[in-house]
Design a protein around this motif. Structure first.
Motif, short mmCIF file in Angstrom:
data_model
loop_
_atom_site.label_atom_id
_atom_site.label_comp_id
_atom_site.label_asym_id
_atom_site.label_seq_id
_atom_site.Cartn_x
_atom_site.Cartn_y
_atom_site.Cartn_z
N LEU A 44 33.56 -4.85 9.02
CA LEU A 44 34.87 -4.95 10.05
C LEU A 44 35.01 -3.12 10.14
CD1 LEU A 44 37.87 -7.61 10.44
CD2 LEU A 44 35.36 -8.28 10.91
N HIS A 45 35.13 -2.50 9.52
CA HIS A 45 35.92 -1.69 9.43
C HIS A 45 34.62 -0.74 9.70
CE1 HIS A 45 35.81 2.66 7.05
NE2 HIS A 45 37.70 2.49 7.72
N SER A 46 33.29 -0.37 9.17
CA SER A 46 32.12 -0.50 9.96
C SER A 46 32.05 -0.30 11.75
CB SER A 46 30.43 -0.51 8.89
OG SER A 46 29.54 -0.21 9.92
N VAL A 47 32.36 -1.99 11.87
CA VAL A 47 31.94 -2.11 13.01
C VAL A 47 33.47 -1.17 13.97
CG1 VAL A 47 32.45 -3.51 14.95
CG2 VAL A 47 31.01 -4.26 12.92
N ALA A 48 34.81 -1.24 13.40
CA ALA A 48 36.10 -0.51 14.25
C ALA A 48 34.87 1.53 14.28
CB ALA A 48 36.89 -0.59 13.17
N ILE A 49 34.40 1.60 13.58
CA ILE A 49 34.51 3.03 13.68
C ILE A 49 33.39 3.18 14.13
CG2 ILE A 49 33.60 4.98 11.67
CD1 ILE A 49 36.47 4.41 10.82
N ASN A 50 32.07 2.08 14.50
CA ASN A 50 31.18 3.06 15.12
C ASN A 50 32.06 2.92 16.54
OD1 ASN A 50 29.58 3.47 13.22
ND2 ASN A 50 28.83 1.72 12.72
N SER A 51 32.62 2.59 17.03
CA SER A 51 33.05 1.41 18.24
C SER A 51 34.27 2.46 18.48
CB SER A 51 34.29 0.13 18.05
OG SER A 51 33.29 -0.67 18.07
N GLY A 52 34.60 3.96 17.78
CA GLY A 52 35.62 4.80 18.21
C GLY A 52 37.31 4.59 17.29
N PHE A 53 36.98 3.16 17.09
CA PHE A 53 38.35 2.86 16.52
C PHE A 53 38.59 4.37 15.21
CE2 PHE A 53 38.47 -0.46 19.24
CZ PHE A 53 39.61 -0.05 19.91
N ARG A 54 38.61 5.32 14.84
CA ARG A 54 37.98 6.13 13.80
C ARG A 54 39.34 6.12 12.87
NH1 ARG A 54 33.86 7.88 14.75
NH2 ARG A 54 32.70 8.44 16.78
N ASN A 55 40.41 5.90 13.25
CA ASN A 55 41.87 5.87 12.43
C ASN A 55 42.24 4.44 11.60
OD1 ASN A 55 44.30 6.58 10.92
ND2 ASN A 55 45.49 5.92 12.37
N SER A 56 41.13 3.57 11.38
CA SER A 56 40.84 1.89 10.77
C SER A 56 40.70 1.95 9.35
CB SER A 56 39.84 1.33 11.20
OG SER A 56 39.54 0.94 12.99
N GLY A 57 41.58 1.15 8.73
CA GLY A 57 41.44 1.20 7.09
C GLY A 57 41.55 -0.27 6.30
N ILE A 58 41.20 0.03 5.50
CA ILE A 58 41.75 -0.76 4.57
C ILE A 58 42.14 -1.00 3.32
CG2 ILE A 58 40.14 -2.87 3.11
CD1 ILE A 58 37.98 -1.76 4.40
N THR A 59 43.31 -1.62 3.15
CA THR A 59 44.22 -1.86 2.10
C THR A 59 44.03 -3.33 1.30
OG1 THR A 59 46.55 -2.90 3.32
CG2 THR A 59 46.00 -0.51 3.30
N VAL A 60 44.32 -2.58 0.04
CA VAL A 60 45.00 -4.15 -1.34
C VAL A 60 45.60 -4.32 -2.13
CG1 VAL A 60 43.17 -5.17 -2.82
CG2 VAL A 60 41.77 -3.79 -0.96
N GLY A 61 46.31 -5.53 -1.50
CA GLY A 61 47.79 -5.59 -2.40
C GLY A 61 47.53 -5.79 -2.93
N ARG A 62 49.03 -5.73 -4.39
CA ARG A 62 49.04 -5.54 -5.43
C ARG A 62 48.46 -6.70 -5.96
NH1 ARG A 62 54.79 -3.27 -7.28
NH2 ARG A 62 54.75 -1.27 -6.87
#
Length: 260
Positions: free
Chosen positions: A118-136
């Protein structure tokens, strides 16, 4: 797998806690596409909006509590008009801000590789502030975000601080950003469709056992068996078999069956 399925069921069973109380029309396609897949679950979304908001009173820490305590005087998920803004301002008091907020989406993912897709698709679509978080506890959240926001103060303590001409300029700028936001949503949806289909096709590709049972491998095994048993074949039979294997039309069909 079972744990994520339970988490997804609980998440989707919750009441919509947004002010609107439903998924925005322009975000609905993306939300449905992701929730139809067992490895994803949307947690929140907004298709993008233009709004006028009244900030909390000056004696509070209004910037920390801005989103929670502000009052919306006008909001639209489409293009906004000057009449809408001016009508809302006429009834306003206190400190007023004009904002454009782009598309945002939060998605729970079963595994890190799902979030990375999803992150790769988002960045390529122009949503360049996208990110992934992993909880405890291992909860994986993918956030689709963009940086083309807009926030401008218009009035202070009930007094309009800008000209009507400047308000027109802000509306024009916000509408341009909304148009770009819509294009990015479309790119994200189309890219997501392709990425999910490609992943599904890869997972459903023929196994080694299936390929071994293909006519090409069957003929080769048959020839080896004949040679091993000392059975002689005529040169015509042997050449015919080689011709069948080397026939370009046959190779194209075989390649198509294996890849498609």
């Amino acid at each position: 797998m079972a744990a994520f399925a339970r988490l997804k069921a609980r998440q989707l069973a919750r009441a919509d806690g947004s002010r609107k109380g439903s998924v925005d029309r322009r975000a609905a396609g993306v939300v449905r596409l992701l929730n139809a897949r067992p490895r994803f679950c949307t947690a929140s979304s907004c298709s993008g909006r233009v709004l006028l908001a009244r900030l909390p009173a000056a004696d509070t820490d209004r910037y920390k509590a801005q989103k929670k305590n502000c009052s919306w005087l006008m909001v639209t998920h489409e293009m906004c008009t000057k009449d809408d803004v001016m009508t809302a301002l006429e009834k306003a008091s206190g400190d007023i801000i004009f904002k454009f907020e782009p598309f945002v989406l939060h998605v729970l993912c079963e595994e890190l590789q799902d979030a990375q897709l999803l992150h790769s698709v988002a960045i390529n679509s122009g949503f360049r502030n996208s990110g992934i978080t992993v909880g405890r506890k291992g909860k994986i959240m993918m956030a689709v975000r963009s940086t083309h926001c807009l926030e401008v103060p218009l009035s202070h303590m009930g007094k309009l601080m800008v000209s009507e001409e400047y308000i027109e300029f802000l509306i024009h700028t916000a509408n341009q950003k909304m148009e770009e936001n819509m294009r990015r949503i479309d790119r994200f949806y189309n890219g997501l469709q392709l990425a999910l289909k490609t992943t599904l096709d890869a997972n459903n590709s023929p196994s080694e056992e299936t390929e071994r049972n293909h006519p090409v491998y069957v003929r080769r095994r048959k020839r080896k068996t004949i040679q091993k048993n000392g059975i002689c074949t005529s040169p015509e039979d042997h050449n015919k078999e080689l011709e069948d294997e080397d026939d370009p039309r046959s190779n194209v069909d075989i390649f198509g069956e294996i890849v498609v």
